[in-house]
Design a protein around this motif. Sequence first.
Motif, PDB file in Angstrom:
ATOM      1  N   ASN A  53       0.795  -1.207  -0.137  1.00  0.00           N
ATOM      2  CA  ASN A  53       0.029  -0.042   0.072  1.00  0.00           C
ATOM      3  C   ASN A  53       1.038   1.163  -0.055  1.00  0.00           C
ATOM      4  O   ASN A  53       2.152   1.055  -0.018  1.00  0.00           O
ATOM      5  N   ARG A  54       0.085   2.508   0.122  1.00  0.00           N
ATOM      6  CA  ARG A  54       1.085   3.449   0.037  1.00  0.00           C
ATOM      7  C   ARG A  54       1.839   3.844   0.862  1.00  0.00           C
ATOM      8  O   ARG A  54       3.073   4.282   0.653  1.00  0.00           O
ATOM      9  N   HIS A  55       1.691   3.495   2.172  1.00  0.00           N
ATOM     10  CA  HIS A  55       2.464   3.505   3.330  1.00  0.00           C
ATOM     11  C   HIS A  55       3.884   2.671   3.083  1.00  0.00           C
ATOM     12  O   HIS A  55       5.081   3.080   3.239  1.00  0.00           O
ATOM     13  N   ASP A  56       3.680   1.213   2.794  1.00  0.00           N
ATOM     14  CA  ASP A  56       4.523   0.281   2.563  1.00  0.00           C
ATOM     15  C   ASP A  56       5.671   0.925   1.365  1.00  0.00           C
ATOM     16  O   ASP A  56       6.952   1.100   1.405  1.00  0.00           O
ATOM     17  N   VAL A  57       5.082   1.549   0.354  1.00  0.00           N
ATOM     18  CA  VAL A  57       5.803   1.975  -0.836  1.00  0.00           C
ATOM     19  C   VAL A  57       6.618   3.213  -0.359  1.00  0.00           C
ATOM     20  O   VAL A  57       7.927   3.259  -0.860  1.00  0.00           O
ATOM     21  N   SER A  58       5.997   4.067   0.341  1.00  0.00           N
ATOM     22  CA  SER A  58       6.851   5.259   0.916  1.00  0.00           C
ATOM     23  C   SER A  58       8.131   5.025   1.862  1.00  0.00           C
ATOM     24  O   SER A  58       8.803   5.545   1.720  1.00  0.00           O
ATOM     25  N   VAL A  59       7.831   3.772   2.583  1.00  0.00           N
ATOM     26  CA  VAL A  59       8.868   3.362   3.143  1.00  0.00           C
ATOM     27  C   VAL A  59       9.911   2.919   2.444  1.00  0.00           C
ATOM     28  O   VAL A  59      11.136   3.096   2.475  1.00  0.00           O
ATOM     29  N   LEU A  60       9.471   1.930   1.703  1.00  0.00           N
ATOM     30  CA  LEU A  60      10.311   1.028   0.677  1.00  0.00           C
ATOM     31  C   LEU A  60      11.363   2.155  -0.266  1.00  0.00           C
ATOM     32  O   LEU A  60      12.520   2.019  -0.421  1.00  0.00           O
ATOM     33  N   LEU A  61      10.607   3.160  -0.869  1.00  0.00           N
ATOM     34  CA  LEU A  61      11.321   4.120  -1.810  1.00  0.00           C
ATOM     35  C   LEU A  61      11.563   5.416  -1.305  1.00  0.00           C
ATOM     36  O   LEU A  61      12.000   6.251  -1.901  1.00  0.00           O
ATOM     37  N   ASN A  62      11.595   5.471   0.113  1.00  0.00           N
ATOM     38  CA  ASN A  62      11.816   6.703   0.687  1.00  0.00           C
ATOM     39  C   ASN A  62      13.356   7.022   0.347  1.00  0.00           C
ATOM     40  O   ASN A  62      14.246   6.537   0.419  1.00  0.00           O
ATOM     41  N   GLY A  63      13.265   8.413  -0.059  1.00  0.00           N
ATOM     42  CA  GLY A  63      14.525   9.179  -0.690  1.00  0.00           C
ATOM     43  C   GLY A  63      15.154   8.501  -1.686  1.00  0.00           C
ATOM     44  O   GLY A  63      16.464   8.787  -2.056  1.00  0.00           O
ATOM     45  N   SER A  64      14.546   7.796  -2.592  1.00  0.00           N
ATOM     46  CA  SER A  64      15.047   7.008  -4.009  1.00  0.00           C
ATOM     47  C   SER A  64      14.904   8.074  -5.031  1.00  0.00           C
ATOM     48  O   SER A  64      13.792   8.884  -5.179  1.00  0.00           O
ATOM     49  N   TRP A  65      15.617   7.884  -5.778  1.00  0.00           N
ATOM     50  CA  TRP A  65      15.665   8.427  -7.303  1.00  0.00           C
ATOM     51  C   TRP A  65      15.260   7.273  -8.240  1.00  0.00           C
ATOM     52  O   TRP A  65      15.873   6.263  -8.582  1.00  0.00           O
ATOM     53  N   VAL A  66      14.154   7.262  -9.001  1.00  0.00           N
ATOM     54  CA  VAL A  66      13.580   6.199  -9.635  1.00  0.00           C
ATOM     55  C   VAL A  66      13.491   6.754 -11.206  1.00  0.00           C
ATOM     56  O   VAL A  66      13.080   8.097 -11.444  1.00  0.00           O
ATOM     57  N   VAL A  67      14.370   6.061 -11.959  1.00  0.00           N
ATOM     58  CA  VAL A  67      14.210   6.367 -13.409  1.00  0.00           C
ATOM     59  C   VAL A  67      13.380   5.125 -14.106  1.00  0.00           C
ATOM     60  O   VAL A  67      13.823   4.370 -14.172  1.00  0.00           O
ATOM     61  N   VAL A  68      12.232   5.502 -14.803  1.00  0.00           N
ATOM     62  CA  VAL A  68      11.560   4.757 -15.922  1.00  0.00           C
ATOM     63  C   VAL A  68      11.976   5.174 -17.291  1.00  0.00           C
ATOM     64  O   VAL A  68      11.571   6.563 -17.553  1.00  0.00           O
ATOM     65  N   ALA A  69      12.374   4.259 -17.889  1.00  0.00           N
ATOM     66  CA  ALA A  69      12.895   4.900 -19.321  1.00  0.00           C
ATOM     67  C   ALA A  69      12.351   3.828 -20.452  1.00  0.00           C
ATOM     68  O   ALA A  69      12.623   2.508 -20.226  1.00  0.00           O
ATOM     69  N   GLY A  70      11.811   4.432 -21.548  1.00  0.00           N
ATOM     70  CA  GLY A  70      11.454   3.375 -22.550  1.00  0.00           C
ATOM     71  C   GLY A  70      10.328   4.042 -23.389  1.00  0.00           C
ATOM     72  O   GLY A  70      10.097   5.343 -23.469  1.00  0.00           O
ATOM     73  N   ASP A  71       9.690   2.847 -23.945  1.00  0.00           N
ATOM     74  CA  ASP A  71       8.288   3.726 -24.702  1.00  0.00           C
ATOM     75  C   ASP A  71       7.133   3.637 -24.092  1.00  0.00           C
ATOM     76  O   ASP A  71       7.186   3.829 -22.867  1.00  0.00           O
ATOM     77  N   SER A  72       6.041   3.491 -24.818  1.00  0.00           N
ATOM     78  CA  SER A  72       4.637   4.066 -24.088  1.00  0.00           C
ATOM     79  C   SER A  72       4.377   2.901 -22.954  1.00  0.00           C
ATOM     80  O   SER A  72       3.786   3.175 -22.210  1.00  0.00           O
ATOM     81  N   GLN A  73       4.896   1.784 -22.983  1.00  0.00           N
ATOM     82  CA  GLN A  73       4.785   0.780 -21.998  1.00  0.00           C
ATOM     83  C   GLN A  73       5.253   1.290 -20.659  1.00  0.00           C
ATOM     84  O   GLN A  73       4.766   1.165 -19.910  1.00  0.00           O
ATOM     85  N   ALA A  74       6.658   1.703 -20.816  1.00  0.00           N
ATOM     86  CA  ALA A  74       7.360   2.377 -19.854  1.00  0.00           C
ATOM     87  C   ALA A  74       6.785   3.495 -19.077  1.00  0.00           C
ATOM     88  O   ALA A  74       6.491   3.626 -17.841  1.00  0.00           O
ATOM     89  N   ARG A  75       5.809   4.127 -19.964  1.00  0.00           N
ATOM     90  CA  ARG A  75       4.975   5.300 -19.535  1.00  0.00           C
ATOM     91  C   ARG A  75       4.129   4.819 -18.747  1.00  0.00           C
ATOM     92  O   ARG A  75       3.785   5.391 -17.383  1.00  0.00           O
ATOM     93  N   ILE A  76       3.558   3.724 -18.880  1.00  0.00           N
ATOM     94  CA  ILE A  76       2.085   3.393 -18.119  1.00  0.00           C
ATOM     95  C   ILE A  76       2.615   2.612 -17.023  1.00  0.00           C
ATOM     96  O   ILE A  76       2.004   2.755 -15.910  1.00  0.00           O
ATOM     97  N   PHE A  77       3.705   1.957 -17.181  1.00  0.00           N
ATOM     98  CA  PHE A  77       4.295   1.272 -15.984  1.00  0.00           C
ATOM     99  C   PHE A  77       4.652   2.675 -14.964  1.00  0.00           C
ATOM    100  O   PHE A  77       4.419   2.511 -13.768  1.00  0.00           O
ATOM    101  N   ALA A  78       5.357   3.694 -15.237  1.00  0.00           N
ATOM    102  CA  ALA A  78       5.493   4.956 -14.344  1.00  0.00           C
ATOM    103  C   ALA A  78       4.398   5.484 -13.813  1.00  0.00           C
ATOM    104  O   ALA A  78       4.286   5.610 -12.566  1.00  0.00           O
ATOM    105  N   LEU A  79       3.111   5.625 -14.800  1.00  0.00           N
ATOM    106  CA  LEU A  79       1.881   5.933 -14.119  1.00  0.00           C
ATOM    107  C   LEU A  79       1.664   5.091 -13.035  1.00  0.00           C
ATOM    108  O   LEU A  79       0.904   5.589 -12.084  1.00  0.00           O
ATOM    109  N   SER A  80       1.878   3.594 -13.330  1.00  0.00           N
ATOM    110  CA  SER A  80       0.996   2.610 -12.097  1.00  0.00           C
ATOM    111  C   SER A  80       1.842   2.850 -10.852  1.00  0.00           C
ATOM    112  O   SER A  80       1.297   2.730  -9.715  1.00  0.00           O
ATOM    113  N   LEU A  81       3.136   3.183 -11.018  1.00  0.00           N
ATOM    114  CA  LEU A  81       3.811   3.410  -9.756  1.00  0.00           C
ATOM    115  C   LEU A  81       3.494   4.652  -9.153  1.00  0.00           C
ATOM    116  O   LEU A  81       3.430   4.427  -7.953  1.00  0.00           O
TER     117      LEU A  81
END
Length: 364
Positions: free
Chosen positions: A127-155
């Motif tokens: 859930n939101r809290h779990d993700v915010s603990v897991l990715l706290n302070g992280s820099w996330v890069v999603v790169a690619g085509d439209s599939q990657a874009r929808i993936f970024a949106l889901s995240l």
Amino acid sequence: MLGAVQLGLLAACVVLFVPMGMAGWHLSRNKVLFFSGALFITLAVGVHLTPYFPSVSDFVTSVSTSSVNVVVDDRASCVSLLHEIVWEVRLRGFDFDPMNNNSVNYEKSWSWKRSDSVESCEFQRLNRHDVSVLLNGSWVVVAGDSQARIFALSLLSLVLDPEGMESVKGSLFKRHSDYHTEVDEMGMMLDFMWAPYVTNLTSLVAGFKRNRVYPDLLVMGSGLWHMLHFVNASDYGVSLEILRSSVTSLLPVSSEFGNDESVAVRSPHLFWLGMPTLVNSMLNTKEKKEKMTDLVRGEYEREVKRSGMLRQFEGPLQLLDIGSLSWNCGIRCTDDGMHYDGIVYEAGVHVMLNALLIESHQKI
Ligand SMILES: *[C@@H]1O[C@H](CO)[C@@H](O)[C@H](O)[C@H]1NC(C)=O
Ligand SMILES: *[C@@H]1O[C@H](CO)[C@@H](O)[C@H](O)[C@H]1NC(C)=O
Ligand SMILES: *[C@@H]1O[C@H](CO)[C@@H](O)[C@H](O)[C@H]1NC(C)=O
Ligand SMILES: *[C@@H]1O[C@H](CO)[C@@H](O)[C@H](O)[C@H]1NC(C)=O
């Protein structure tokens, strides 16, 4: 005897700190990892030392050896079970639209398969809290085509509220552009980089290397554009090999470390976003139907395997198998035979987050 004890200690340290340092360092700035790490260390040191203290060993061995073995075995086997996901696709009852046969008329949900081996891995929807603990302070890069874009949106939809999501959708889906956002509450930065070709991904990686700044989490994927515009699987394979060696050189290697302390010590978590299943009859242009055949897709898939870029083949990137997720969700999960409903990528996001948990030994 003393030599054996020291050797045991050294082995314990190598076995523990190297993978922990590499896998869990940055994503794990929290107490949970501290405790699970401490426990893991205690157990493992216990296992390595108890043989030399016979009186204690009777008491401890049975417990600790088995726990440690379970932890280590689980890591490998659970990673291979991450995609064991089943779908339920049901006709929508009351708001059925007879003019539209496709995905909108079907409700979908997913869950991990109920089998003993999968259940023992205790995968979880974060859930939101779990993700915010897991990715706290992280820099996330999603790169690619439209599939990657929808993936970024889901995240992002896991960490933002609905109003936040509306504004993200507006700017993220500007055609063919990059996107940057910061989620202040959890100190997370996310960049989507438009990279339709593998060569674009390679330049991106080269840029990280040049500037010596590395994301904590890097998700990349590309193939459909090349398939449509070049229809040349071996050329795609060549570009993948170049990307692989570029990514591999991004990872900290012990020999590089010795002399150069300024290289970032932590290594990014790397994922490859696989190509979706293509439903040829549903593709929305004649050109796509002609070029993006099952045969060609199969050749492209083989090149990904052959390039050795995936973990299963000793490579640096862990596969997020959108191909199998989309295949299992089926044709009711896509309108154009290529882009799938958000829920397919959402499942992919949860696969990734659970892979990260496994890597960093965390349980939330
Ligand atoms: C709906 O699907 C059926 C068969 O699956 C097909 O015969 C029919 O023409 C489709 N209707 C529309 C509006 O697409
Ligand atoms: C993120 O980490 C910082 C310090 O590292 C901490 O103060 C903050 O509470 C954490 N936030 C979440 C959501 O875990
Ligand atoms: C991606 O690569 C292609 C071909 O190498 C190039 O023409 C294009 O400008 C690149 N796009 C981006 C966003 O870098
Ligand atoms: C496909 O790509 C390979 C490698 O780049 C090249 O040698 C070959 O000529 C290409 N084939 C076609 C039909 O363009």
